[in-house]
Write a protein that holds these residues in place. Structure first.
Motif, PDB file in Angstrom:
ATOM      1  N   PHE A  71       0.827  -1.208   0.000  1.00 54.79           N
ATOM      2  CA  PHE A  71       0.000   0.000   0.000  1.00 54.79           C
ATOM      3  C   PHE A  71       0.862   1.258   0.000  1.00 54.79           C
ATOM      4  N   GLY A  72       2.088   1.157   0.521  1.00 50.89           N
ATOM      5  CA  GLY A  72       2.990   2.300   0.487  1.00 50.89           C
ATOM      6  C   GLY A  72       3.353   2.702  -0.927  1.00 50.89           C
ATOM      7  N   LEU A  79      -4.935   5.493   4.509  1.00 51.25           N
ATOM      8  CA  LEU A  79      -5.754   4.761   5.469  1.00 51.25           C
ATOM      9  C   LEU A  79      -5.288   3.318   5.585  1.00 51.25           C
ATOM     10  N   LEU A  80      -5.014   2.669   4.443  1.00 46.63           N
ATOM     11  CA  LEU A  80      -4.600   1.267   4.444  1.00 46.63           C
ATOM     12  C   LEU A  80      -3.182   1.102   4.994  1.00 46.63           C
ATOM     13  N   VAL A  81      -2.292   2.027   4.658  1.00 46.23           N
ATOM     14  CA  VAL A  81      -0.944   1.981   5.224  1.00 46.23           C
ATOM     15  C   VAL A  81      -1.001   2.139   6.742  1.00 46.23           C
ATOM     16  N   GLY A  82      -1.845   3.053   7.212  1.00 48.56           N
ATOM     17  CA  GLY A  82      -1.999   3.235   8.652  1.00 48.56           C
ATOM     18  C   GLY A  82      -2.538   1.998   9.338  1.00 48.56           C
ATOM     19  N   LEU A  83      -3.473   1.312   8.682  1.00 47.68           N
ATOM     20  CA  LEU A  83      -4.037   0.087   9.249  1.00 47.68           C
ATOM     21  C   LEU A  83      -2.940  -0.945   9.483  1.00 47.68           C
ATOM     22  N   MET A  84      -2.082  -1.133   8.498  1.00 49.74           N
ATOM     23  CA  MET A  84      -0.996  -2.102   8.628  1.00 49.74           C
ATOM     24  C   MET A  84       0.080  -1.596   9.598  1.00 49.74           C
ATOM     25  N   ASN A  85       0.368  -0.306   9.535  1.00 50.17           N
ATOM     26  CA  ASN A  85       1.388   0.275  10.400  1.00 50.17           C
ATOM     27  C   ASN A  85       1.019   0.115  11.875  1.00 50.17           C
ATOM     28  N   GLY A  86      -0.246   0.380  12.195  1.00 46.23           N
ATOM     29  CA  GLY A  86      -0.685   0.239  13.580  1.00 46.23           C
ATOM     30  C   GLY A  86      -0.619  -1.188  14.064  1.00 46.23           C
ATOM     31  N   GLY A  87      -0.973  -2.127  13.185  1.00 44.53           N
ATOM     32  CA  GLY A  87      -0.948  -3.529  13.588  1.00 44.53           C
ATOM     33  C   GLY A  87       0.443  -4.063  13.813  1.00 44.53           C
ATOM     34  N   ILE A  88       1.344  -3.843  12.847  1.00 45.53           N
ATOM     35  CA  ILE A  88       2.687  -4.422  12.978  1.00 45.53           C
ATOM     36  C   ILE A  88       3.520  -3.668  14.003  1.00 45.53           C
ATOM     37  N   GLY A  89       3.222  -2.376  14.211  1.00 47.52           N
ATOM     38  CA  GLY A  89       3.938  -1.638  15.249  1.00 47.52           C
ATOM     39  C   GLY A  89       3.691  -2.237  16.611  1.00 47.52           C
ATOM     40  N   LEU A  90       2.456  -2.607  16.852  1.00 54.73           N
ATOM     41  CA  LEU A  90       2.075  -3.223  18.116  1.00 54.73           C
ATOM     42  C   LEU A  90       2.720  -4.592  18.274  1.00 54.73           C
ATOM     43  N   VAL A  91       2.626  -5.415  17.238  1.00 56.47           N
ATOM     44  CA  VAL A  91       3.139  -6.786  17.332  1.00 56.47           C
ATOM     45  C   VAL A  91       4.663  -6.794  17.418  1.00 56.47           C
ATOM     46  N   ALA A 130       2.693   6.290  -3.367  1.00 54.66           N
ATOM     47  CA  ALA A 130       3.631   6.985  -4.250  1.00 54.66           C
ATOM     48  C   ALA A 130       3.110   7.101  -5.679  1.00 54.66           C
ATOM     49  N   LEU A 131       2.266   6.153  -6.102  1.00 55.45           N
ATOM     50  CA  LEU A 131       1.773   6.144  -7.485  1.00 55.45           C
ATOM     51  C   LEU A 131       0.349   6.667  -7.607  1.00 55.45           C
ATOM     52  N   ALA A 132      -0.204   7.227  -6.534  1.00 51.92           N
ATOM     53  CA  ALA A 132      -1.606   7.657  -6.532  1.00 51.92           C
ATOM     54  C   ALA A 132      -1.876   8.668  -7.645  1.00 51.92           C
ATOM     55  N   PRO A 133      -2.868   8.398  -8.523  1.00 51.78           N
ATOM     56  CA  PRO A 133      -3.162   9.334  -9.618  1.00 51.78           C
ATOM     57  C   PRO A 133      -3.960  10.555  -9.192  1.00 51.78           C
ATOM     58  N   ASN A 134      -4.624  10.480  -8.033  1.00 53.86           N
ATOM     59  CA  ASN A 134      -5.414  11.611  -7.555  1.00 53.86           C
ATOM     60  C   ASN A 134      -5.458  11.585  -6.028  1.00 53.86           C
ATOM     61  N   TYR A 135      -6.060  12.620  -5.463  1.00 61.33           N
ATOM     62  CA  TYR A 135      -6.092  12.732  -3.997  1.00 61.33           C
ATOM     63  C   TYR A 135      -6.885  11.607  -3.363  1.00 61.33           C
ATOM     64  N   GLU A 136      -7.975  11.198  -3.979  1.00 60.17           N
ATOM     65  CA  GLU A 136      -8.824  10.159  -3.394  1.00 60.17           C
ATOM     66  C   GLU A 136      -8.066   8.852  -3.211  1.00 60.17           C
ATOM     67  N   VAL A 137      -7.293   8.453  -4.210  1.00 59.07           N
ATOM     68  CA  VAL A 137      -6.492   7.230  -4.100  1.00 59.07           C
ATOM     69  C   VAL A 137      -5.394   7.420  -3.057  1.00 59.07           C
ATOM     70  N   PHE A 138      -4.795   8.604  -3.033  1.00 55.99           N
ATOM     71  CA  PHE A 138      -3.766   8.903  -2.035  1.00 55.99           C
ATOM     72  C   PHE A 138      -4.330   8.762  -0.621  1.00 55.99           C
ATOM     73  N   ALA A 139      -5.491   9.355  -0.370  1.00 53.48           N
ATOM     74  CA  ALA A 139      -6.101   9.304   0.958  1.00 53.48           C
ATOM     75  C   ALA A 139      -6.464   7.872   1.349  1.00 53.48           C
ATOM     76  N   ALA A 140      -7.001   7.109   0.400  1.00 52.15           N
ATOM     77  CA  ALA A 140      -7.359   5.712   0.691  1.00 52.15           C
ATOM     78  C   ALA A 140      -6.127   4.879   0.999  1.00 52.15           C
ATOM     79  N   SER A 141      -5.048   5.115   0.257  1.00 55.71           N
ATOM     80  CA  SER A 141      -3.811   4.359   0.512  1.00 55.71           C
ATOM     81  C   SER A 141      -3.217   4.706   1.871  1.00 55.71           C
TER      82      SER A 141
END
Length: 499
Positions: A130-131, A148-160, A135-146
Motif C-alpha cells: 500500500f505504500g 488509510l490502508l498503510v496506517g491500518l498495517m502500520n498500527g498492527g505491525i507496530g504493536l506486534v 507513491a503512485l496515486a493518480p489523484n487525492y482520493e487514491v492517495f487518501a485511501a492508501s
C-alpha cells in the motif's frame, strides 16, 4: 521449569536475541517514515492567488488562479490543496491514524489468537504494497485511501513488533528493548527529514521511504514465533523447540529443557481477549485509566511533531529537531524506571505532568523572552518530556497484562492512543482561533493524564503474569495447596483399599 527460568538457561539476551531485536527495532525507522510522511509530502509552500479569484467569490478554477512561489513538489502543489481545499492535507494525516486505530483493534487480538509472527509478516508485506500505492496515486482520493490502508498495517505491525521485542528476551531486558524501539522511532523521524531534504519531489520521497520496508520484510522472514506466546497457549513442546533453537544460536548447550505443563490459560479463559479486559475485575479499571493515558500521550506527541512544519525556520530542520530532541529522554527513562524509589508509575506520571507544565509555560510566557524560553524551545522541551512518558507507557502497559491477552490489551490501549493521533493534525490549526489554544489543549491533556496514572499499580521487580490466574497469586497458591491435599488424600485412600 517455567518460561522465565528457561530464558535464564538459554540466555535472556544472547547473540540470537540481539540480532532478532535489532531487526525489529530498526524496522521502526521505516514505520517512523510512514507516520511522518504527510509532514513533508503535504508541505504547504508559499503561494500567490490572483485578485480575480477573490473578486469572483472563489468560483474560478483554483489551479488557474494560484502561483506557487516556493520550489516544492508536494500533494499541495499537484492537487492545489489550498484555501477551501486545505483541509484535505490534515484529513490525509487523520486517515492514516484512523487506519492505525483499526489496525490496533484488529491485529492485537488476532496475534493473541494465531501468533505474533504470521500477523507481523502479513501486515508488513501489505504495508509495503500500500505504500507504493501512495507513491503512485493518480489523484487525492487514491492517495487518501492508501494512507488509510498503510496506517491500518502500520498500527498492527507496530504493536506486534513491540511485543516481539519484549517476548524474545528475559523480563529483565524489557525496559531496554522497549526503550530502544521508541528511540529508533525518534531517529527515524530525523532520518526522514534528512531524506526529505535531498529528495524534494513527493512521489520520489514516498517511494524511497517505502522501499526500506521491503528490505526489513526480507530480514524478518526467518524470525521465530514468540516462545512466551506458545507457552501461554499451551503449545509447550513448540515453545521448547524455539527455546532450544535460541540456545543453540546463543552458543549455549542445553541437554534437558523441559517446561512445566502448568500455567496455561484455562478453557474458560481462552475467549475474546478484549471481552476479558471488560469482564475481569482487576483489568477493567487498569484498561480505562491506561486508555486515557495513551490518548493524552498520543495527542501531545503527534500534535507537537506534526506542528513542526508550521513553525518558523526550515521545515526539514524543524522535523529533524522534533525527532532528535527525544533521544535524551530515553536514557532518563531507563535510569528512573529501574530505581525502586521511582519505578514505572511515578516516572510516567512525573514526565506527563512536566510535559503539561512545559506547554503551559508556552501559553503564559511572551514570545520575546529569549532563546531558552522561546515558544520553539518550550515546545521542544514538551516533546522531550512527553516522549519519555510515551516510552514508559508502552513498557508499563505490557507489564500490567498477562501474556495470554497482552497484545489484545495493547491493541485496546493503542486504539485510544490513535484517537489522539487522529485529532492531533487538527490541533496545530487551532491557532487560527487563538494562538495559545493548541498548547492549552496539550497542557490540560498532560496534567490530567499524569494525575490519573497515579491510580495504577507498580510493576517494578514484580514477576510477569502469564495467565489471568497469575493476577491472583495468593488465590492460585491456595488452589494448588488444595489440589495437593486432594491428591494426598486420594493416595492414602487407595493405599487403604489395597491393604
Amino acid at each position: 521449569m517455567d518460561i522465565d527460568e528457561a530464558y535464564q538457561v538459554v540466555g535472556e539476551f544472547g547473540s540470537f536475541q540481539k540480532r532478532s531485536v535489532a531487526v525489529l527495532v530498526l524496522c521502526q525507522v521505516y514505520m517512523a517514515c510512514q507516520s511522518m510522511l504527510i509532514v513533508l509530502v503535504g508541505a504547504v509552500p508559499e503561494y500567490r492567488i490572483d485578485q480575480s479569484y477573490d473578486s469572483l467569490g472563489g468560483h474560478q478554477d483554483l489551479s488557474q488562479s494560484i502561483t506557487f512561489t516556493e520550489d516544492i513538489k508536494s500533494i499541495v502543489t499537484e492537487w492545489y490543496l489550498v484555501k477551501h481545499q486545505a483541509y484535505k492535507v490534515s484529513l490525509a494525516g487523520s486517515l492514516f491514524f484512523a487506519g492505525v486505530l483499526i489496525g490496533n483493534v484488529v491485529f492485537g487480538p488476532l496475534s493473541d489468537q494465531i501468533g505474533r509472527r504470521p500477523v507481523f509478516l502479513i501486515g508488513l508485506f501489505f504495508e509495503v504494497l500500500f505504500g507504493y500505492a501512495t507513491a503512485l496515486a493518480p489523484n487525492y482520493e487514491v492517495f487518501a485511501a492508501s494512507r488509510l490502508l498503510v496506517g491500518l498495517m502500520n498500527g498492527g505491525i507496530g504493536l506486534v513488533s513491540f511485543v516481539l521485542t519484549q517476548e524474545y528476551v528475559g523480563k529483565a531486558y524489557w525496559a531496554m528493548t522497549g526503550t530502544l524501539t521508541n528511540m529508533v522511532f525518534a531517529v527515524g523521524i530525523a532520518l526522514f527529514a534528512l531524506l526529505g531534504y535531498y529528495i524534494r519531489a513527493w512521489r520520489d520521497l514516498a517511494s524511497a521511504s517505502n522501499s526500506m520496508g521491503l528490505l526489513f520484510f526480507l530480514l524478518c522472514v526467518n524470525l521465530p514465533e514468540s516462545p512466551r506466546w506458545l507457552y501461554s497457549q499451551g503449545h509447550t513442546e513448540k515453545a521448547e523447540e524455539v527455546l532450544s533453537y535460541m540456545a543453540k544460536r546463543n552458543g549455549v548447550t542445553v541437554t534437558n529443557l523441559t517446561l512445566k505443563r502448568v500455567g496455561v490459560s484455562k478453557p474458560g479463559h481462552r475467549g475474546n481477549g478484549v471481552l476479558q479486559l471488560a469482564m475481569h475485575p482487576v483489568l477493567r479499571w487498569r484498561t480505562v485509566v491506561l486508555m486515557y493515558v495513551w490518548y493524552a500521550c498520543s495527542l501531545v506527541y503527534y500534535g507537537l511533531t506534526l506542528g513542526a512544519s508550521q513553525t518558523s525556520g526550515s521545515r526539514y530542520v524543524n522535523v529533524a529537531m522534533y525527532g532528535l530532541v527525544e533521544l535524551p529522554a530515553y536514557p532518563m527513562c531507563i535510569y528512573f524506571m529501574n530505581k525502586h524509589w521511582a519505578g514505572r508509575r511515578k516516572t510516567m506520571t512525573s514526565f506527563l505532568c512536566l510535559a503539561g507544565l512545559a506547554c503551559f509555560c508556552n501559553v503564559i510566557i511572551p514570545d520575546n523572552s529569549g532563546v531558552l524560553l522561546s515558544p520553539t524551545s518550550l515546545a521542544l522541551l514538551g516533546k522531550l518530556l512527553v516522549s519519555a512518558a510515551f516510552n514508559i507507557v508502552y513498557i508499563y502497559t505490557s507489564e500490567l497484562y498477562p501474556t495470554v491477552i497482552r497484545n489484545a490489551a495493547l491493541g485496546v490501549c493503542s486504539m485510544s492512543c490513535r484517537v489522539g493521533g487522529i485529532l492531533a493534525p487538527f490541533v496545530p490549526s487551532m491557532r487560527a482561533v487563538h494562538s495559545s489554544l493548541p498548547f492549552t489543549v496539550f497542557c490540560l491533556s498532560g496534567l490530567s493524564a499524569g494525575c490519573l496514572g497515579l491510580l495504577l499499580p507498580e510493576t517494578l521487580n514484580k514477576p510477569a503474569a502469564e495467565t489471568l490466574d497469575d493476577l491472583y497469586p495468593d488465590h492460585s497458591r491456595t488452589l494448588e495447596r488444595q489440589v495437593l491435599l486432594y491428591e494426598e488424600e486420594e493416595q492414602e485412600s487407595n493405599q487403604k483399599q489395597d491393604q
